[in-house]
Design an enzyme around this catalytic site. Sequence first.
Site, PDB file in Angstrom:
ATOM      1  N   THR A 245       1.572   3.552   2.245  1.00 44.97           N
ATOM      2  CA  THR A 245       2.375   3.870   3.422  1.00 44.97           C
ATOM      3  C   THR A 245       3.212   2.693   3.907  1.00 44.97           C
ATOM      4  O   THR A 245       4.399   2.844   4.190  1.00 44.97           O
ATOM      5  CB  THR A 245       1.466   4.350   4.567  1.00 44.97           C
ATOM      6  OG1 THR A 245       0.707   5.488   4.119  1.00 44.97           O
ATOM      7  CG2 THR A 245       2.286   4.752   5.787  1.00 44.97           C
TER       8      THR A 245
ATOM      9  N   THR B  93      -4.177   5.294   3.994  1.00 48.41           N
ATOM     10  CA  THR B  93      -3.708   6.569   3.448  1.00 48.41           C
ATOM     11  C   THR B  93      -4.836   7.271   2.706  1.00 48.41           C
ATOM     12  O   THR B  93      -5.025   8.480   2.814  1.00 48.41           O
ATOM     13  CB  THR B  93      -2.520   6.328   2.502  1.00 48.41           C
ATOM     14  OG1 THR B  93      -1.533   5.552   3.197  1.00 48.41           O
ATOM     15  CG2 THR B  93      -1.909   7.644   2.062  1.00 48.41           C
TER      16      THR B  93
ATOM     17  N   ASP C 153      -6.057  -3.469  -3.989  1.00 46.34           N
ATOM     18  CA  ASP C 153      -6.426  -3.532  -2.575  1.00 46.34           C
ATOM     19  C   ASP C 153      -7.940  -3.576  -2.403  1.00 46.34           C
ATOM     20  O   ASP C 153      -8.455  -4.287  -1.532  1.00 46.34           O
ATOM     21  CB  ASP C 153      -5.828  -2.360  -1.805  1.00 46.34           C
ATOM     22  CG  ASP C 153      -6.184  -0.995  -2.402  1.00 46.34           C
ATOM     23  OD1 ASP C 153      -6.610  -0.917  -3.571  1.00 46.34           O
ATOM     24  OD2 ASP C 153      -6.015   0.014  -1.680  1.00 46.34           O
ATOM     25  N   ARG C 154      -8.650  -2.850  -3.255  1.00 41.42           N
ATOM     26  CA  ARG C 154     -10.109  -2.866  -3.184  1.00 41.42           C
ATOM     27  C   ARG C 154     -10.657  -4.237  -3.583  1.00 41.42           C
ATOM     28  O   ARG C 154     -11.611  -4.740  -2.980  1.00 41.42           O
ATOM     29  CB  ARG C 154     -10.697  -1.763  -4.071  1.00 41.42           C
ATOM     30  CG  ARG C 154     -10.311  -0.355  -3.636  1.00 41.42           C
ATOM     31  CD  ARG C 154     -10.838   0.705  -4.598  1.00 41.42           C
ATOM     32  NE  ARG C 154     -12.292   0.763  -4.596  1.00 41.42           N
ATOM     33  CZ  ARG C 154     -13.005   1.453  -5.475  1.00 41.42           C
ATOM     34  NH1 ARG C 154     -12.383   2.131  -6.445  1.00 41.42           N
ATOM     35  NH2 ARG C 154     -14.323   1.471  -5.411  1.00 41.42           N
TER      36      ARG C 154
ATOM     37  N   GLY D 254      -8.470  -0.659  -8.029  1.00 39.43           N
ATOM     38  CA  GLY D 254      -7.265  -0.952  -7.264  1.00 39.43           C
ATOM     39  C   GLY D 254      -7.246  -2.372  -6.730  1.00 39.43           C
ATOM     40  O   GLY D 254      -8.274  -2.914  -6.306  1.00 39.43           O
TER      41      GLY D 254
ATOM     42  N   THR E  45       4.048  -1.744   3.586  1.00 37.01           N
ATOM     43  CA  THR E  45       3.927  -2.991   2.838  1.00 37.01           C
ATOM     44  C   THR E  45       4.017  -4.141   3.824  1.00 37.01           C
ATOM     45  O   THR E  45       4.959  -4.234   4.607  1.00 37.01           O
ATOM     46  CB  THR E  45       5.024  -3.107   1.767  1.00 37.01           C
ATOM     47  OG1 THR E  45       4.837  -2.042   0.819  1.00 37.01           O
ATOM     48  CG2 THR E  45       4.949  -4.435   1.048  1.00 37.01           C
TER      49      THR E  45
ATOM     50  N   SER F  22       0.841  -1.198   0.000  1.00 34.17           N
ATOM     51  CA  SER F  22       0.000   0.000   0.000  1.00 34.17           C
ATOM     52  C   SER F  22       0.874   1.244   0.000  1.00 34.17           C
ATOM     53  O   SER F  22       2.102   1.170  -0.008  1.00 34.17           O
ATOM     54  CB  SER F  22      -0.934  -0.001   1.214  1.00 34.17           C
ATOM     55  OG  SER F  22      -0.190   0.085   2.405  1.00 34.17           O
TER      56      SER F  22
END
Length: 250
Positions: A15, A125, A102-103, A100, A17, A13
């Site tokens: 900020t 973030t 992550d989503r 994304g 990992t 991500s």
Amino acid sequence: MKRDDSCLLVDNSNTRTKFALCEGGNLSEIRVLPTADISVLTVQNILRGWSFARVCLCSVVPWAGECLRAALQGYPLAHVKPEVSSLVDFSSYPGVASLGADRVANVLAAVAISPLPVVAVDLGTATTLDVVTGTESHPVFCGGMIAPGYAAVAAALDSRTAQLPAISELAGSGVIGQDTRQAMSAAVRVGYPGMIDALLDAVEAELGVRIHVILTGGDAEVVSCLMRRKCRIEPRLTLQGIALAAGLRL
């Protein structure tokens, strides 16, 4: 000794990992590296002592993703993408090409642990809200919202004004600040959880049914304490979704 089913899960991500070893359906120790510090050497160093057969990477930082791939060359590597999983139908979302990773991971994990409709809220973030409806046998990703993260909101006034100070910690506990820093802190501390509540209320109103909400991300605990809505907190939601994308069962 390396197990054939051992998989390294990587959550890259903006900020931080996170690296987690998944063996036999269980997540072991999690190791964390600041994303700004990622290089081939730092990745190889943080993984020292771990043995795994393959890798599943969830990256939202292109340059860091390239470093991770270089550091992990030689291992079979899968990426988290909407098309890699049959667990959720992403086909009706027009923006799927830019969704994304992550989503995607958060959605996969949320569907696995919650009744529908469910909203996965990642307070990192950036803050993302992702909505899944449909049925248990056919979950459908609808879309969501993206907002500045909790820390980004706190930093915004300092970066865009001439005299307001930076606030690294949200000082005080009252609503009415007694100095400039307290006034800024109170607005963020009280207002940000209220914004998340308002966004979830709007999703629920648009769907016309009660929603289930799962919070994850670094600010989930602090924000949830001041929210009106009661939510389930899952600190490992993204890692769980990466494991599901890799074909693992937790």
